[in-house]
Scaffold this active site. Structure first.
Site, PDB file in Angstrom:
ATOM      1  N   LYS A   1       5.666  -9.083   6.679  1.00 31.74           N
ATOM      2  CA  LYS A   1       6.142  -9.608   5.397  1.00 31.74           C
ATOM      3  C   LYS A   1       7.003 -10.854   5.629  1.00 31.74           C
ATOM      4  O   LYS A   1       6.821 -11.882   4.983  1.00 31.74           O
ATOM      5  CB  LYS A   1       6.960  -8.548   4.650  1.00 31.74           C
ATOM      6  CG  LYS A   1       6.116  -7.367   4.218  1.00 31.74           C
ATOM      7  CD  LYS A   1       6.915  -6.362   3.438  1.00 31.74           C
ATOM      8  CE  LYS A   1       6.252  -5.005   3.407  1.00 31.74           C
ATOM      9  NZ  LYS A   1       4.817  -4.934   3.459  1.00 31.74           N
TER      10      LYS A   1
ATOM     11  N   LYS B   1      -1.964  -1.946  13.276  1.00 34.74           N
ATOM     12  CA  LYS B   1      -1.811  -1.757  11.825  1.00 34.74           C
ATOM     13  C   LYS B   1      -1.798  -0.274  11.465  1.00 34.74           C
ATOM     14  O   LYS B   1      -2.806   0.433  11.618  1.00 34.74           O
ATOM     15  CB  LYS B   1      -2.987  -2.443  11.122  1.00 34.74           C
ATOM     16  CG  LYS B   1      -3.026  -2.258   9.646  1.00 34.74           C
ATOM     17  CD  LYS B   1      -2.115  -3.239   8.966  1.00 34.74           C
ATOM     18  CE  LYS B   1      -1.796  -2.845   7.554  1.00 34.74           C
ATOM     19  NZ  LYS B   1      -0.488  -3.294   7.116  1.00 34.74           N
TER      20      LYS B   1
ATOM     21  N   LYS C   1      -2.268  -7.280   4.566  1.00 35.28           N
ATOM     22  CA  LYS C   1      -2.329  -7.966   3.268  1.00 35.28           C
ATOM     23  C   LYS C   1      -1.208  -9.002   3.114  1.00 35.28           C
ATOM     24  O   LYS C   1      -1.322  -9.916   2.296  1.00 35.28           O
ATOM     25  CB  LYS C   1      -2.316  -6.971   2.108  1.00 35.28           C
ATOM     26  CG  LYS C   1      -1.031  -6.190   1.925  1.00 35.28           C
ATOM     27  CD  LYS C   1      -0.169  -6.700   0.813  1.00 35.28           C
ATOM     28  CE  LYS C   1       1.144  -5.986   0.679  1.00 35.28           C
ATOM     29  NZ  LYS C   1       1.860  -5.473   1.824  1.00 35.28           N
TER      30      LYS C   1
ATOM     31  N   GLY D   1       0.820  -1.213   0.000  1.00 39.44           N
ATOM     32  CA  GLY D   1       0.000   0.000   0.000  1.00 39.44           C
ATOM     33  C   GLY D   1       0.849   1.255   0.000  1.00 39.44           C
ATOM     34  O   GLY D   1       0.588   2.206  -0.750  1.00 39.44           O
ATOM     35  N   ASN D   2       1.926   1.264   0.818  1.00 39.82           N
ATOM     36  CA  ASN D   2       2.800   2.440   0.830  1.00 39.82           C
ATOM     37  C   ASN D   2       3.535   2.573  -0.496  1.00 39.82           C
ATOM     38  O   ASN D   2       3.717   3.677  -1.008  1.00 39.82           O
ATOM     39  CB  ASN D   2       3.820   2.336   1.967  1.00 39.82           C
ATOM     40  CG  ASN D   2       3.197   2.718   3.297  1.00 39.82           C
ATOM     41  OD1 ASN D   2       2.475   3.714   3.379  1.00 39.82           O
ATOM     42  ND2 ASN D   2       3.433   1.932   4.322  1.00 39.82           N
TER      43      ASN D   2
HETATM   44  N1  ADP Z   1      14.433  -4.650   8.574  1.00 46.13           N
HETATM   45  C1  ADP Z   1      13.885  -3.946   7.583  1.00 46.13           C
HETATM   46  N2  ADP Z   1      14.342  -4.109   6.318  1.00 46.13           N
HETATM   47  C2  ADP Z   1      13.802  -3.398   5.304  1.00 46.13           C
HETATM   48  N3  ADP Z   1      12.803  -2.498   5.458  1.00 46.13           N
HETATM   49  C3  ADP Z   1      12.301  -2.307   6.703  1.00 46.13           C
HETATM   50  C4  ADP Z   1      12.821  -3.022   7.817  1.00 46.13           C
HETATM   51  N4  ADP Z   1      12.129  -2.640   8.914  1.00 46.13           N
HETATM   52  C5  ADP Z   1      11.243  -1.729   8.512  1.00 46.13           C
HETATM   53  N5  ADP Z   1      11.328  -1.512   7.180  1.00 46.13           N
HETATM   54  C6  ADP Z   1      10.463  -0.585   6.447  1.00 46.13           C
HETATM   55  O1  ADP Z   1       9.356  -1.338   5.993  1.00 46.13           O
HETATM   56  C7  ADP Z   1       8.940  -0.785   4.746  1.00 46.13           C
HETATM   57  C8  ADP Z   1       8.016  -1.774   4.084  1.00 46.13           C
HETATM   58  O2  ADP Z   1       6.843  -1.806   4.862  1.00 46.13           O
HETATM   59  P1  ADP Z   1       5.541  -0.984   4.449  1.00 46.13           P
HETATM   60  O3  ADP Z   1       5.893   0.373   3.928  1.00 46.13           O
HETATM   61  O4  ADP Z   1       4.572  -1.074   5.559  1.00 46.13           O
HETATM   62  O5  ADP Z   1       5.093  -1.893   3.251  1.00 46.13           O
HETATM   63  P2  ADP Z   1       3.969  -1.770   2.142  1.00 46.13           P
HETATM   64  O6  ADP Z   1       4.730  -1.471   0.882  1.00 46.13           O
HETATM   65  O7  ADP Z   1       3.420  -3.169   2.163  1.00 46.13           O
HETATM   66  O8  ADP Z   1       2.974  -0.731   2.517  1.00 46.13           O
HETATM   67  C9  ADP Z   1      10.227  -0.508   4.033  1.00 46.13           C
HETATM   68  O9  ADP Z   1      10.068   0.405   2.966  1.00 46.13           O
HETATM   69  C10 ADP Z   1      11.063   0.071   5.193  1.00 46.13           C
HETATM   70  O10 ADP Z   1      10.855   1.459   5.296  1.00 46.13           O
HETATM   71  N1   CP Z   2      -3.742  -3.762   4.451  1.00 46.02           N
HETATM   72  C1   CP Z   2      -2.371  -3.663   4.329  1.00 46.02           C
HETATM   73  O1   CP Z   2      -1.629  -4.546   4.740  1.00 46.02           O
HETATM   74  O2   CP Z   2      -1.894  -2.506   3.769  1.00 46.02           O
HETATM   75  P1   CP Z   2      -0.378  -2.050   3.560  1.00 46.02           P
HETATM   76  O3   CP Z   2       0.246  -2.993   2.589  1.00 46.02           O
HETATM   77  O4   CP Z   2      -0.493  -0.664   3.028  1.00 46.02           O
HETATM   78  O5   CP Z   2       0.301  -2.086   4.886  1.00 46.02           O
END
Ligand code: ADP
Ligand code: CP
Length: 317
Positions: free
Chosen positions: A272, A126, A210, A10-11
């Site tokens: 993840k 979350k 997700k 999502g991010n």
């Molecule tokens: N150990 C780690 N290794 C890599 N990224 C990490 C770690 N811990 C936290 N992160 C952060 O997690 C992010 C991915 O999670 P998030 O942004 O929530 O994912 P999504 O793309 O699913 O929304 C990475 O871009 C980074 O900023």
């Molecule tokens: N629902 C969910 O997991 O969203 P993000 O990937 O944005 O964290």
């Protein structure tokens, strides 16, 4: 041919509609590469920033006009599935047509059952919505009673309950669409969280992760690969520290050790890695990969991302 569940973060999908269009455009290229290589692809996506934005817009509407009805968080998740699916559908359709390989692409609005007594309902973890300063988040907390938390060194965010996905209600429809040769987008935002009330389903105020839902989907479909695409190229150890290190691969034992050492932030990298571990643990020959959004094809070939493998059961090549 490999069956691949591709989860889009999502991010990583961007903060605005324009950023999302750009992100899905280059993601569509990466996914089309996978399809061109002969793989069967099923797409899921996150919705953290998006569902927070929808919820905030709905609340603003309510402030403007108190006769408006409150929109539930589960309804906001449903809305996020529709507009993100719409962008993915169109971008992928266009990319496949450009390559002369038309395939139907369909988004399935997906409900996911959660347990009535999941303890996560009382412990919000979350992150959703925009990133804020601590002061901004504190104001939101005071104004609306929201729970807030710091998110991986990127700022403060609202946090909501995130129960574990138990059952994908539309799984048969997903299987049927795949059998007919469609590229399916499903389980958006982890699925719309629902609980059983007798014969009926009722939405609940939560956002499912997700990553966990994608692992459940990959399990249900007996996929070969679970690929989680996000905004970072590889999983890191000592993330954000001067001695940060990228991981090309991680065995289940390594993953557990790093989890125990607190290397992965809750609500971002931890789900993840846990989702990947759950998927590869359950059956031999599976592979799970965490990689950047535009590196899907290289990641499957082992040239990008971090591969999580089960050292006891081996990987399917
Ligand atoms: N150990 C780690 N290794 C890599 N990224 C990490 C770690 N811990 C936290 N992160 C952060 O997690 C992010 C991915 O999670 P998030 O942004 O929530 O994912 P999504 O793309 O699913 O929304 C990475 O871009 C980074 O900023
Ligand atoms: N629902 C969910 O997991 O969203 P993000 O990937 O944005 O964290």
């Amino acid at each position: 041919m490999k069956k691949i569940v591709v989860a889009l973060g999502g991010n990583a999908l961007g903060k605005t509609l324009t950023e999302q269009l750009k992100a899905v455009e280059y993601t569509a290229k990466a996914i089309a590469d996978l399809i061109e290589d002969g793989n069967e692809v099923v797409i899921t996506h996150g919705n953290g920033p998006q569902v927070g934005k929808i919820d905030a817009a709905m609340n603003a509407l309510l402030l403007e006009d108190p006769t408006e009805e409150k929109t539930s968080l589960s309804m906001c998740v449903a809305m996020s599935q529709a507009y993100i699916g719409y962008d993915i559908q169109n971008a992928l359709r266009k990319e496949l047509m450009l390559r002369g390989m038309y395939k139907p692409v369909v988004t399935i609005i997906t409900q996911v059952e959660v347990s009535n007594d999941d303890p996560a309902m009382k412990h919000p973890t979350k992150p959703i919505g925009k990133f804020m300063t601590r002061e901004q988040a504190q104001r939101l907390k005071e104004q609306y009673g929201y729970a807030i938390a710091e998110d991986s060194g990127r700022g403060w965010r609202r946090v909501v309950a995130s129960p574990q996905p138990q059952y994908i209600i539309e799984i048969d429809a997903i299987r049927a669409s795949l059998r007919e040769g469609s590229v399916v987008v499903c389980c958006g935002g982890g699925g719309i969280p629902v609980r059983r009330k007798g014969d009926y389903l009722k939405g609940c105020a939560a956002v499912i992760d997700k990553d966990y839902c994608s692992a459940l989907l990959a399990e249900n479909l007996n996929a070969d690969i679970l690929m989680i695409l996000t905004a970072i190229d590889k999983v890191k150890i000592r993330f954000g520290k001067p001695d940060e290190r990228s991981l090309d691969s991680m065995s289940l034992a390594d993953a557990q050790r790093y989890i125990d050492d607190g290397e992965f932030a809750e609500g971002s990298m931890l789900p993840k890695v846990e989702a990947c571990a759950t998927f590869v643990k359950a059956a031999p020959g599976r592979k799970a990969i965490i990689a950047a959004l535009d590196q899907a094809s290289d990641a499957v070939k082992g040239k990008a991302g971090t591969t999580v493998f089960n050292e006891e059961l081996g990987m399917r090549n």
